[in-house]
Design a protein around this motif. Structure first.
Motif, mmCIF file in Angstrom:
data_model
loop_
_atom_site.group_PDB
_atom_site.id
_atom_site.type_symbol
_atom_site.label_atom_id
_atom_site.label_comp_id
_atom_site.label_asym_id
_atom_site.label_seq_id
_atom_site.Cartn_x
_atom_site.Cartn_y
_atom_site.Cartn_z
ATOM 1 N N ALA A 293 47.510 43.848 32.762
ATOM 2 C CA ALA A 293 48.112 44.176 34.054
ATOM 3 C C ALA A 293 47.122 44.926 34.940
ATOM 4 C CB ALA A 293 49.376 45.004 33.845
ATOM 5 N N SER A 294 46.463 45.927 34.391
ATOM 6 C CA SER A 294 45.557 46.692 35.247
ATOM 7 C C SER A 294 44.351 45.841 35.622
ATOM 8 C CB SER A 294 45.162 48.022 34.603
ATOM 9 O OG SER A 294 44.701 47.826 33.307
ATOM 10 N N GLY A 295 43.922 44.948 34.727
ATOM 11 C CA GLY A 295 42.813 44.041 35.049
ATOM 12 C C GLY A 295 43.162 43.089 36.186
ATOM 13 N N LEU A 296 44.463 42.789 36.326
ATOM 14 C CA LEU A 296 44.896 41.878 37.388
ATOM 15 C C LEU A 296 45.370 42.630 38.629
ATOM 16 C CD1 LEU A 296 46.769 39.268 35.156
ATOM 17 C CD2 LEU A 296 44.857 38.758 36.662
ATOM 18 N N GLY A 297 45.111 43.933 38.652
ATOM 19 C CA GLY A 297 45.456 44.698 39.854
ATOM 20 C C GLY A 297 46.929 45.010 39.983
ATOM 21 N N ARG A 298 47.626 45.159 38.847
ATOM 22 C CA ARG A 298 49.031 45.569 38.874
ATOM 23 C C ARG A 298 49.136 46.981 38.301
ATOM 24 N NH1 ARG A 298 47.788 40.219 39.932
ATOM 25 N NH2 ARG A 298 49.618 38.868 39.915
ATOM 26 N N SER A 299 50.140 47.742 38.737
ATOM 27 C CA SER A 299 50.441 49.013 38.087
ATOM 28 C C SER A 299 51.158 48.719 36.773
ATOM 29 C CB SER A 299 51.349 49.859 38.976
ATOM 30 O OG SER A 299 50.626 50.306 40.098
ATOM 31 N N VAL A 300 51.025 49.628 35.818
ATOM 32 C CA VAL A 300 51.602 49.314 34.498
ATOM 33 C C VAL A 300 52.128 50.566 33.800
ATOM 34 C CG1 VAL A 300 49.272 49.274 33.467
ATOM 35 C CG2 VAL A 300 51.135 48.199 32.248
ATOM 36 N N ILE A 301 53.285 50.400 33.145
ATOM 37 C CA ILE A 301 53.867 51.470 32.328
ATOM 38 C C ILE A 301 53.960 50.952 30.898
ATOM 39 C CG2 ILE A 301 55.893 52.940 31.961
ATOM 40 C CD1 ILE A 301 56.663 52.105 34.900
ATOM 41 N N GLY A 302 53.388 51.687 29.967
ATOM 42 C CA GLY A 302 53.473 51.324 28.554
ATOM 43 C C GLY A 302 54.182 52.426 27.786
ATOM 44 N N ILE A 303 55.006 52.043 26.818
ATOM 45 C CA ILE A 303 55.719 53.026 25.991
ATOM 46 C C ILE A 303 55.518 52.645 24.529
ATOM 47 C CG2 ILE A 303 57.983 54.065 25.476
ATOM 48 C CD1 ILE A 303 58.939 52.996 28.242
ATOM 49 N N ASP A 304 55.242 53.630 23.691
ATOM 50 C CA ASP A 304 55.222 53.360 22.250
ATOM 51 C C ASP A 304 55.730 54.600 21.510
ATOM 52 O OD1 ASP A 304 53.813 50.872 20.558
ATOM 53 O OD2 ASP A 304 54.188 52.691 19.378
ATOM 54 N N VAL A 305 56.364 54.324 20.379
ATOM 55 C CA VAL A 305 56.963 55.393 19.596
ATOM 56 C C VAL A 305 55.925 56.112 18.724
ATOM 57 C CG1 VAL A 305 57.620 54.008 17.578
ATOM 58 C CG2 VAL A 305 59.143 55.842 18.352
ATOM 59 N N LEU A 306 54.761 55.475 18.549
ATOM 60 C CA LEU A 306 53.732 56.092 17.694
ATOM 61 C C LEU A 306 52.591 56.657 18.543
ATOM 62 C CD1 LEU A 306 53.290 53.801 14.556
ATOM 63 C CD2 LEU A 306 54.680 55.859 14.827
ATOM 64 N N ASP A 307 52.273 57.921 18.267
ATOM 65 C CA ASP A 307 51.247 58.597 19.060
ATOM 66 C C ASP A 307 49.885 57.896 18.948
ATOM 67 O OD1 ASP A 307 50.459 60.706 20.772
ATOM 68 O OD2 ASP A 307 49.407 61.604 19.070
ATOM 69 N N GLU A 308 49.589 57.353 17.751
ATOM 70 C CA GLU A 308 48.252 56.736 17.603
ATOM 71 C C GLU A 308 48.070 55.567 18.574
ATOM 72 O OE1 GLU A 308 47.647 54.051 13.992
ATOM 73 O OE2 GLU A 308 49.408 55.190 13.364
ATOM 74 N N TYR A 309 49.158 54.823 18.847
ATOM 75 C CA TYR A 309 49.044 53.696 19.788
ATOM 76 C C TYR A 309 48.983 54.191 21.232
ATOM 77 C CZ TYR A 309 50.000 50.826 15.731
ATOM 78 O OH TYR A 309 49.937 50.238 14.496
ATOM 79 N N VAL A 310 49.724 55.262 21.509
ATOM 80 C CA VAL A 310 49.672 55.845 22.859
ATOM 81 C C VAL A 310 48.248 56.308 23.157
ATOM 82 C CG1 VAL A 310 50.469 57.819 24.231
ATOM 83 C CG2 VAL A 310 52.114 56.454 22.953
ATOM 84 N N GLN A 311 47.630 56.961 22.175
ATOM 85 C CA GLN A 311 46.240 57.427 22.373
ATOM 86 C C GLN A 311 45.296 56.241 22.565
ATOM 87 O OE1 GLN A 311 45.799 60.394 23.067
ATOM 88 N NE2 GLN A 311 47.787 61.108 22.354
ATOM 89 N N MET A 312 45.525 55.192 21.755
ATOM 90 C CA MET A 312 44.661 53.998 21.838
ATOM 91 C C MET A 312 44.757 53.378 23.239
ATOM 92 S SD MET A 312 44.976 50.689 19.337
ATOM 93 C CE MET A 312 45.126 51.660 17.862
ATOM 94 N N CYS A 313 45.991 53.304 23.754
ATOM 95 C CA CYS A 313 46.203 52.730 25.098
ATOM 96 C C CYS A 313 45.514 53.575 26.147
ATOM 97 C CB CYS A 313 47.678 52.695 25.460
ATOM 98 S SG CYS A 313 48.575 51.399 24.684
ATOM 99 N N ARG A 314 45.662 54.881 26.031
ATOM 100 C CA ARG A 314 45.088 55.763 27.065
ATOM 101 C C ARG A 314 43.572 55.629 27.083
ATOM 102 N NH1 ARG A 314 49.191 60.788 26.085
ATOM 103 N NH2 ARG A 314 50.882 59.933 27.330
ATOM 104 N N GLN A 315 43.000 55.466 25.884
ATOM 105 C CA GLN A 315 41.543 55.315 25.833
ATOM 106 C C GLN A 315 41.107 54.005 26.478
ATOM 107 O OE1 GLN A 315 40.232 55.919 21.840
ATOM 108 N NE2 GLN A 315 40.561 58.114 21.981
ATOM 109 N N LYS A 316 41.928 52.968 26.272
ATOM 110 C CA LYS A 316 41.599 51.660 26.860
ATOM 111 C C LYS A 316 41.691 51.704 28.369
ATOM 112 C CE LYS A 316 42.778 48.052 23.641
ATOM 113 N NZ LYS A 316 43.749 47.032 23.285
ATOM 114 N N LEU A 317 42.636 52.501 28.832
ATOM 115 C CA LEU A 317 42.945 52.537 30.251
ATOM 116 C C LEU A 317 41.789 53.038 31.097
ATOM 117 C CD1 LEU A 317 45.556 51.947 31.648
ATOM 118 C CD2 LEU A 317 46.153 54.350 31.469
#
Ligand SMILES: C[S@@+](CC[C@H](N)C(=O)[O-])C[C@H]1O[C@@H](n2cnc3c(N)ncnc32)[C@H](O)[C@@H]1O
Length: 305
Positions: free
Chosen positions: A255-279
């Protein structure tokens, strides 16, 4: 008491943003305003899978578990928005379980329109066999909407005419110029002769995509091209995309690569951290990537075997 996410309320198309939120989406979604999202594209935990990581839901309880979450998704989705649910029922005791079919019926009762079913064909799946079936090489991408009229940019996913231009379209029979929608099973619709001399055609509802499990840091990630294709089809640049089971952040990257805003939710902190690093890197090269992805490479790759 939960309050709406303050930054989210002020999002505007010219101001691309991303939020990665930790928690059970049943609760976190309550913080998003009504009708604030243009597309939900997600792959929830499949019934009884990956018990050792984020917990399995028994197939018999799956619909009951999912409905409060899809009720929130219904509330936050705009009227002309789409919900794409990537899911596949498992086989139990020698039969396919029916929980996905039950979920479809329950979602219809919840108010969703079951508008379409796309098939993700896993083109790199290797052959295999069990006593009563062969290897599973496809998954469902169920398309739900809130109304019959919804945003769909069909031109954005057109594919090259390919072999058809050289073969079938070269010598048309009498029926080809008479055919109508109800009789044709290809992408051309109506009078096939109308497509002679054209370079591009509409795709079918089968997406031929290789799985990409290496280097993702998540055992159940879907390929980047999958959310990319649906984001191009169902949103415009600047729209808001939500993935309530975001995992390694494939939807965030798409989504962000295509110029869209994006909201991601995950129940596990390790995935939230992984997403934030990718972002961070994704946002850093947002414009460059958006320009790259907007070339029709994505749809062409998907729809050719
Ligand atoms: C199939 S994976 C998603 C993979 C993702 N599409 C990707 O490409 O990486 C499902 C994700 O849902 C998360 N999850 C499970 N239950 C959840 C819940 N109640 N709320 C939010 N996330 C949840 C899991 O931690 C897991 O990362």
């Amino acid at each position: 008491m939960n309050h709406p996410i303050p930054s989210f309320a002020n999002w505007s198309p010219s101001d691309l943003k991303s939020e990665i939120l930790l928690g059970d989406c049943a609760e976190v979604l309550q913080r998003l305003p009504n009708e604030s999202v243009d597309l939900i594209v997600t792959s929830p935990p499949y019934a009884d899978q990956r018990k050792s990581t984020y917990g399995g839901i028994h197939p018999d309880k799956y619909v009951e578990w999912m409905l409060p979450r899809t009720a929130q998704m219904f509330r936050v989705l705009k009227d002309g928005g789409s919900f794409v649910l990537n899911i596949k029922e498992k086989a139990m005791d020698g039969q396919r379980h029916t929980y996905v079919l039950e979920l479809i019926l329950a979602l219809k009762k919840q108010g969703w329109l079951w508008t379409e079913e796309y098939v993700w064909h896993k083109r790199n799946c290797y052959p295999g066999k069990w006593p009563n079936r062969f290897r599973d090489a496809w998954e469902r991408c169920l398309h739900f909407t809130k109304s019959r009229k919804f945003k769909m940019n069909q031109q954005s996913v057109m594919v090259p005419m390919g072999d058809w231009a050289q073969t079938r379209l070269k010598s048309l029979g009498k029926n080809d110029v008479l055919r109508h929608d109800s009789q044709v099973g290809n992408a051309f619709a109506k009078n096939i002769a109308n497509w002679q001399g054209r370079d591009m055609a509409y795709p079918t509802n089968v997406l031929h995509l290789a799985t990409e499990c290496g280097n993702k840091g998540h055992s159940a990630a879907f390929p980047l091209s999958l959310p990319q294709w649906f984001i191009k089809l169902f949103t415009d640049p600047g729209d808001v995309v939500l993935d309530p089971f975001v995992g390694s952040g494939t939807t965030v990257e798409a989504a962000s690569g295509l110029g869209r805003s994006v909201i991601g939710i995950d129940v596990l902190d390790e995935y939230v951290q992984m997403c934030r690093q990718k972002l961070i890197p994704v946002q850093g090269v947002l414009l460059e990537k958006a320009a790259k992805y907007n070339v029709d490479q994505v749809s062409q790759k998907i729809c050719r075997r």
